[in-house]
Motif scaffolding. Sequence first.
Motif, PDB file in Angstrom:
ATOM      1  N   ASP A  20      34.851  32.523  31.391  1.00  0.00           N
ATOM      2  CA  ASP A  20      34.299  33.212  32.798  1.00  0.00           C
ATOM      3  C   ASP A  20      33.948  34.388  32.391  1.00  0.00           C
ATOM      4  O   ASP A  20      33.014  35.095  33.139  1.00  0.00           O
ATOM      5  N   TYR A  21      34.492  35.304  31.465  1.00  0.00           N
ATOM      6  CA  TYR A  21      34.252  36.788  31.113  1.00  0.00           C
ATOM      7  C   TYR A  21      34.090  36.782  29.889  1.00  0.00           C
ATOM      8  O   TYR A  21      34.814  36.202  28.731  1.00  0.00           O
ATOM      9  N   PRO A  72      42.378  27.135  28.124  1.00  0.00           N
ATOM     10  CA  PRO A  72      41.194  27.756  28.123  1.00  0.00           C
ATOM     11  C   PRO A  72      41.192  29.203  28.079  1.00  0.00           C
ATOM     12  O   PRO A  72      42.017  29.910  28.882  1.00  0.00           O
ATOM     13  N   ALA A  73      40.596  29.811  27.395  1.00  0.00           N
ATOM     14  CA  ALA A  73      40.458  31.381  27.290  1.00  0.00           C
ATOM     15  C   ALA A  73      39.638  31.849  28.546  1.00  0.00           C
ATOM     16  O   ALA A  73      38.698  31.127  28.871  1.00  0.00           O
ATOM     17  N   GLU A  74      40.184  32.923  28.939  1.00  0.00           N
ATOM     18  CA  GLU A  74      39.510  33.420  30.282  1.00  0.00           C
ATOM     19  C   GLU A  74      38.587  34.638  29.730  1.00  0.00           C
ATOM     20  O   GLU A  74      37.559  34.963  30.642  1.00  0.00           O
ATOM     21  N   LEU A  75      38.738  35.009  28.669  1.00  0.00           N
ATOM     22  CA  LEU A  75      37.830  36.107  28.016  1.00  0.00           C
ATOM     23  C   LEU A  75      37.574  35.876  26.472  1.00  0.00           C
ATOM     24  O   LEU A  75      38.448  35.422  25.606  1.00  0.00           O
ATOM     25  N   ALA A  76      36.109  35.591  26.368  1.00  0.00           N
ATOM     26  CA  ALA A  76      35.616  35.547  25.162  1.00  0.00           C
ATOM     27  C   ALA A  76      35.026  36.806  24.476  1.00  0.00           C
ATOM     28  O   ALA A  76      34.204  37.532  25.133  1.00  0.00           O
ATOM     29  N   ILE A  77      35.461  37.168  23.492  1.00  0.00           N
ATOM     30  CA  ILE A  77      34.829  38.593  22.709  1.00  0.00           C
ATOM     31  C   ILE A  77      33.800  37.943  21.663  1.00  0.00           C
ATOM     32  O   ILE A  77      34.075  37.254  20.500  1.00  0.00           O
TER      33      ILE A  77
END
Length: 370
Positions: free
Chosen positions: A95-96, A11-16
Amino acid sequence: MIQQDIALARPAELAIIVPTFNEAANLELLVDLVDKAIPHIRWELVFVDDDSPDGTAELARTIAKRDSRIRVLRRHNRRGLSTACVEGILATAADYVAVMDSDLQHDERILGLMLDRLKRGDVDLVVGSRYVEGGCVGEWSKGRAAGSMLATRIALKLTRTPISDPMSGFFMIRRDAFMRSLPYLSSMGFKILLDIAASAPQPIKVAEVPYTFRCRQHGESKLNSLVLWEYFELLLDKAIGKYVPVRFLSFALVGGFGLLVHFAVLTTLFVGLGASFGLSQTAATVIAISNNFFLNNMLTYRDQRLRGRALLWGWITFNLVCATGAAANIGVAEWLFGRHTYWVFSAVAGVLVSVVWNYAMSSLFTWRRK
């Protein structure tokens, strides 16, 4: 290769979140720049496209087919940067979440610094700032820089959080902090950061990272007079929106300008040309109604804007639903004038009678949501 596949599957911890409209020329460049800037971070990039006619969504989908970190959310019959950002954030589980523009003016190289700052746990939001030490607005003209500073000073009065650059469109936020603001967001206009900061039930803890604002490489700027109107609406909504709906405020402001148009026509005909008061008031009313229709279509109901044949039909229905109000307007004004009331007061009374009717009926019939 196997290790890389496993890493990409996590899973990605950062989504842009990147809202787009006619930005096809920038997509490949942006993905490549982000990939080089944060190679050791598990990230995903969500393009939220407002049905761009230049094929932005189709190109983003093509990129996504070869890179599982790219996602596409295409919106139909919806417009607006703030709502695009909100929908993009809600579409990811990271989450971020970072928000940045697709025009390459935001410096993707500070994304890692922003994430490291958030992970310390003592702040909720990290803003990419042009106004802290080390930051710069780049090659802006003096006029644009002065306008930005004025808008910033006004914005700071609405937020309870000291942010040097509340007008920034480049920031990163913890999901839980965003969710606290979500129920209170106006989601209008283009300044989602200001909306989040002003909507938070408790002041948000903020840190700032400097960056230099770059020049757009491809495409056209979205800054125009409508963007300024949307900013003004957001300020109104945050200041008094909980007491009076901002759409009604916009309708009233347009009506206020229509009142000026009304008096300009009335004065010209009645005072300047010597026409009868009844004829002058009737002409002024018809012209003011048409003026209000086109301005409301462009400003107040821009998210339901009528075009083509719908514009003509809308103008007809707007005149029909306002007919009763117009009749009352003329009747009240003439009745008062016939009893030796000063002509200005007679005209004002006639206009006020029709305001509530016009707003209610035009919302119900002319700009009815489908």
